[in-house]
Write a protein that holds these residues in place. Sequence first.
Motif, mmCIF file in Angstrom:
data_model
loop_
_atom_site.group_PDB
_atom_site.id
_atom_site.type_symbol
_atom_site.label_atom_id
_atom_site.label_comp_id
_atom_site.label_asym_id
_atom_site.label_seq_id
_atom_site.Cartn_x
_atom_site.Cartn_y
_atom_site.Cartn_z
ATOM 1 N N PHE A 105 21.473 43.345 28.938
ATOM 2 C CA PHE A 105 20.062 43.720 28.937
ATOM 3 C C PHE A 105 19.483 43.799 30.350
ATOM 4 O O PHE A 105 18.878 44.806 30.729
ATOM 5 N N ILE A 109 20.512 47.827 30.203
ATOM 6 C CA ILE A 109 19.518 48.436 29.321
ATOM 7 C C ILE A 109 18.134 48.438 29.947
ATOM 8 O O ILE A 109 17.437 49.456 29.949
ATOM 9 N N GLY A 137 10.827 46.485 23.515
ATOM 10 C CA GLY A 137 11.740 45.455 23.981
ATOM 11 C C GLY A 137 11.625 44.158 23.207
ATOM 12 O O GLY A 137 12.639 43.563 22.805
ATOM 13 N N LEU A 141 14.210 45.620 20.094
ATOM 14 C CA LEU A 141 15.517 45.390 20.712
ATOM 15 C C LEU A 141 15.940 43.921 20.653
ATOM 16 O O LEU A 141 17.091 43.616 20.296
ATOM 17 N N GLU A 142 15.035 43.026 20.980
ATOM 18 C CA GLU A 142 15.408 41.610 20.993
ATOM 19 C C GLU A 142 15.761 41.071 19.604
ATOM 20 O O GLU A 142 16.719 40.299 19.482
ATOM 21 N N PHE A 145 19.286 42.101 19.082
ATOM 22 C CA PHE A 145 20.180 41.261 19.867
ATOM 23 C C PHE A 145 20.327 39.869 19.247
ATOM 24 O O PHE A 145 21.395 39.263 19.318
#
Length: 206
Positions: A105, A109, A137, A141-142, A145
Motif C-alpha cells: 500500500f 498503491i 482508501g 480498499l482497507e 485488505f
Amino acid sequence: MSIEEGLQQAEQGYQKIYEANSLTSSAIKNAFLFTWTWWLGIALIIIPWALWFMFGKKESMGRLLLAGFTSMLLSTVIESVALSLGKWSYPFTIIPFFPVLDIVFDWCILPVAVMFFIQLKPNINPFIKAIVFGLLGAFILEPIFEKLHFYNPKDWRHTYDFFIHSSIFLISFWISTMSNFEKTKSDANVKREYNFNFLRKKEKVR
C-alpha cells in the motif's frame, strides 16, 4: 536510572525488535511464501507502477513523481509512528526484509493512486478529490485488505484513516503545484536581461 542503564535498556529494545523481525520473516518464508495471497501481494507491487509508466502523463512525469514520493514518505513516517504505538499491524507481509511495513500500500498503491488522482480531471477542486481519495482508501480498499489479512486495524477506526489519506493527498497535491523552480528560472532570466541592457546603455554612452 543512569545513562549506562538506559543504554543497556535501549539495546535490549533493539534486540527485541530484531527478534520480532526475525519471527515475522520466518512466518513469511515458512507459511506465506508462494501462496495465492503472496502472489496477489507481488502483483499489487508490480501492477500499479506498470500502469503508471504506461498511462502516466509523460510531460508532467517529474512533477507527479515528486507528489508520489511525497505520499510515500508521509505514509512511511505515519506507519512507523503508528506501528511503534501498536495502533495497527500487518499479519500477512510479503517481503522478509520489510516485515513491519506495508510495502504493497505505502510504496505502490498509494503513490500511484495519488499521481493518477492529480492527473485525472485537473480542473476539479483538490479538496473534492481529497475527500473521494480518503473515502476510497479508508472505506473500500482497507476493508478489502483486512479481509485478506494484509491489514489488522485492531481498535483503529477507518474514519481516522479517511482523514490521514485525505491529508496525504492534499499535501502531495500542494507539493506537485509548487513553482519555485520556475520562479528561480524566471528571476535568473530577468537578471541576465537587466545586465545585458545595462551593458548596452554603457556602450551607447561611449
